[in-house]
Design a protein around this motif. Structure first.
Motif, mmCIF file in Angstrom:
data_model
loop_
_atom_site.group_PDB
_atom_site.id
_atom_site.type_symbol
_atom_site.label_atom_id
_atom_site.label_comp_id
_atom_site.label_asym_id
_atom_site.label_seq_id
_atom_site.Cartn_x
_atom_site.Cartn_y
_atom_site.Cartn_z
ATOM 1 N N GLN A 107 -5.547 -12.707 26.109
ATOM 2 C CA GLN A 107 -5.803 -13.221 27.445
ATOM 3 C C GLN A 107 -6.100 -14.714 27.409
ATOM 4 O O GLN A 107 -5.765 -15.445 28.333
ATOM 5 C CB GLN A 107 -6.981 -12.468 28.079
ATOM 6 C CG GLN A 107 -7.262 -12.877 29.533
ATOM 7 C CD GLN A 107 -6.075 -12.672 30.448
ATOM 8 O OE1 GLN A 107 -5.446 -11.610 30.421
ATOM 9 N NE2 GLN A 107 -5.750 -13.671 31.257
ATOM 10 N N TYR B 89 -2.936 -16.574 27.870
ATOM 11 C CA TYR B 89 -2.507 -16.578 29.268
ATOM 12 C C TYR B 89 -3.365 -17.522 30.107
ATOM 13 O O TYR B 89 -2.860 -18.178 31.031
ATOM 14 C CB TYR B 89 -2.567 -15.160 29.847
ATOM 15 C CG TYR B 89 -1.711 -14.149 29.113
ATOM 16 C CD1 TYR B 89 -0.586 -14.553 28.393
ATOM 17 C CD2 TYR B 89 -2.028 -12.800 29.126
ATOM 18 C CE1 TYR B 89 0.199 -13.631 27.726
ATOM 19 C CE2 TYR B 89 -1.249 -11.866 28.458
ATOM 20 C CZ TYR B 89 -0.134 -12.284 27.760
ATOM 21 O OH TYR B 89 0.642 -11.370 27.093
ATOM 22 N N ASN B 90 -4.647 -17.611 29.787
ATOM 23 C CA ASN B 90 -5.529 -18.522 30.527
ATOM 24 C C ASN B 90 -5.090 -19.974 30.358
ATOM 25 O O ASN B 90 -5.154 -20.768 31.302
ATOM 26 C CB ASN B 90 -6.973 -18.360 30.055
ATOM 27 C CG ASN B 90 -7.593 -17.046 30.497
ATOM 28 O OD1 ASN B 90 -7.089 -16.386 31.414
ATOM 29 N ND2 ASN B 90 -8.677 -16.652 29.862
ATOM 30 N N LEU C 32 -1.924 -20.931 29.608
ATOM 31 C CA LEU C 32 -0.639 -21.069 30.294
ATOM 32 C C LEU C 32 -0.813 -21.166 31.805
ATOM 33 O O LEU C 32 -0.051 -21.865 32.479
ATOM 34 C CB LEU C 32 0.266 -19.881 29.937
ATOM 35 C CG LEU C 32 0.692 -19.767 28.470
ATOM 36 C CD1 LEU C 32 1.478 -18.478 28.234
ATOM 37 C CD2 LEU C 32 1.528 -20.976 28.055
ATOM 38 N N GLU C 33 -1.823 -20.471 32.327
ATOM 39 C CA GLU C 33 -2.083 -20.479 33.768
ATOM 40 C C GLU C 33 -3.063 -21.578 34.175
ATOM 41 O O GLU C 33 -3.462 -21.670 35.329
ATOM 42 C CB GLU C 33 -2.632 -19.117 34.193
ATOM 43 C CG GLU C 33 -1.649 -17.968 34.000
ATOM 44 C CD GLU C 33 -2.300 -16.600 34.130
ATOM 45 O OE1 GLU C 33 -3.499 -16.547 34.505
ATOM 46 O OE2 GLU C 33 -1.625 -15.593 33.855
ATOM 47 N N GLN D 7 5.972 -20.062 27.317
ATOM 48 C CA GLN D 7 5.611 -19.541 28.635
ATOM 49 C C GLN D 7 5.907 -18.055 28.776
ATOM 50 O O GLN D 7 5.126 -17.321 29.376
ATOM 51 C CB GLN D 7 6.367 -20.317 29.725
ATOM 52 C CG GLN D 7 6.042 -21.801 29.799
ATOM 53 C CD GLN D 7 4.738 -22.086 30.544
ATOM 54 O OE1 GLN D 7 4.018 -21.170 30.932
ATOM 55 N NE2 GLN D 7 4.439 -23.356 30.729
ATOM 56 N N ARG D 8 7.035 -17.620 28.247
ATOM 57 C CA ARG D 8 7.410 -16.208 28.415
ATOM 58 C C ARG D 8 6.501 -15.312 27.569
ATOM 59 O O ARG D 8 5.989 -15.729 26.530
ATOM 60 C CB ARG D 8 8.879 -15.982 28.082
ATOM 61 C CG ARG D 8 9.312 -16.382 26.705
ATOM 62 C CD ARG D 8 10.832 -16.352 26.584
ATOM 63 N NE ARG D 8 11.373 -15.018 26.782
ATOM 64 C CZ ARG D 8 12.674 -14.751 26.923
ATOM 65 N NH1 ARG D 8 13.561 -15.735 26.907
ATOM 66 N NH2 ARG D 8 13.107 -13.505 27.092
ATOM 67 N N ARG D 9 6.341 -14.075 28.021
ATOM 68 C CA ARG D 9 5.349 -13.192 27.416
ATOM 69 C C ARG D 9 5.954 -11.983 26.707
ATOM 70 O O ARG D 9 5.237 -11.058 26.342
ATOM 71 C CB ARG D 9 4.348 -12.733 28.478
ATOM 72 C CG ARG D 9 3.697 -13.907 29.188
ATOM 73 C CD ARG D 9 2.621 -13.483 30.156
ATOM 74 N NE ARG D 9 2.058 -14.633 30.866
ATOM 75 C CZ ARG D 9 0.976 -14.601 31.628
ATOM 76 N NH1 ARG D 9 0.337 -13.442 31.793
ATOM 77 N NH2 ARG D 9 0.528 -15.677 32.241
ATOM 78 N N HIS E 177 1.713 -13.564 20.295
ATOM 79 C CA HIS E 177 2.389 -14.266 21.385
ATOM 80 C C HIS E 177 3.058 -15.437 20.686
ATOM 81 O O HIS E 177 2.369 -16.225 20.016
ATOM 82 C CB HIS E 177 1.388 -14.761 22.439
ATOM 83 C CG HIS E 177 2.032 -15.564 23.532
ATOM 84 N ND1 HIS E 177 2.333 -15.029 24.760
ATOM 85 C CD2 HIS E 177 2.437 -16.869 23.573
ATOM 86 C CE1 HIS E 177 2.886 -15.975 25.516
ATOM 87 N NE2 HIS E 177 2.971 -17.098 24.806
#
Length: 212
Positions: free
Chosen positions: A49, A52-53, A55-56, A98-100, A150
């Motif tokens: 996570q 993702y944090n 990236l976001e 970026q892609r997951r 990732h």
């Protein structure tokens, strides 16, 4: 001069990571990956996570050195926590895609070449612009096995003996690109060698399967 890393609070996993352990080399075929490694990865609760944090832009937004927001072929370039950004001798940055849906080297196919080329070219350009270090003085590579699943690419100063830059773990990004140009499914066909510590659960899985 002394450089120290302080981990607090340190979990049992952290303590085991920094203890001296026996190390074993594993030669993983594609069948091994499908039958041993992938089920192991899927059975674990590896939390990414924090990736993702970033990236976001919910975390570390002020640390981003370069960003390509394209959802398919983009990435974010940030300094690794092991680098304090005070000197270039141990320069260390990470490109997070970026892609997951790409966990590791094993997932890469020819369709990912535009993404990998973006990371290589834009990453080098961003580092040269920001830190004045040319691409010829960078070691750019992927880990297998990675420390988290990732896809990410390491950028380190060529003169820095970075952790995990040894032959049995590091795969140069330009070599990865060339291999995928030779064969679109190169990393679904060849065996990959990596080192595992004696206390790592994945090693136990390989031992139980009679592969070590």
């Amino acid at each position: 001069e002394i450089k120290a890393t302080v981990v607090y609070p340190a979990t049992e996993k952290h303590l085991q990571k920094y203890l001296r352990q026996e190390v074993h080399l594993v030669r993983e075929t594609w069948e091994d990956y499908k039958n041993i490694t992938l089920p192991f990865i899927q059975s674990q609760s590896f939390s990414i996570q924090w990736v993702y944090n970033i990236l976001e832009k919910k975390a570390e937004a002020d640390r981003i050195i370069h960003e390509n927001p394209d959802p398919c072929n983009g990435f974010v370039l940030v300094p690794d926590f092991k680098w304090n950004q005070n000197q270039l001798e141990d320069l260390y940055l990470i490109a997070l895609i970026q892609r997951r849906d790409v966990k590791s080297l094993r997932d890469l196919r020819a369709e990912h070449l535009p993404l990998l080329r973006n990371v290589l070219q834009e990453g080098k350009e961003a580092i040269a612009k920001r830190f004045g270090v040319p691409g010829s003085q960078l070691r750019i590579y992927l880990h297998y096995q990675p420390s988290y699943y990732h896809l990410h690419v390491h950028f380190t100063a060529l003169g820095y003996d970075a952790p995990g830059s040894s032959a049995e773990r590091a795969h140069l990004l330009e070599d990865v690109i060339d291999n995928l140009l030779l064969d679109a499914e190169y990393y679904q066909k060849r065996a990959l060698t990596f080192a595992l510590r004696a206390d790592e659960p994945l090693l136990k899985k390989f031992q139980e399967a009679g592969r070590v």
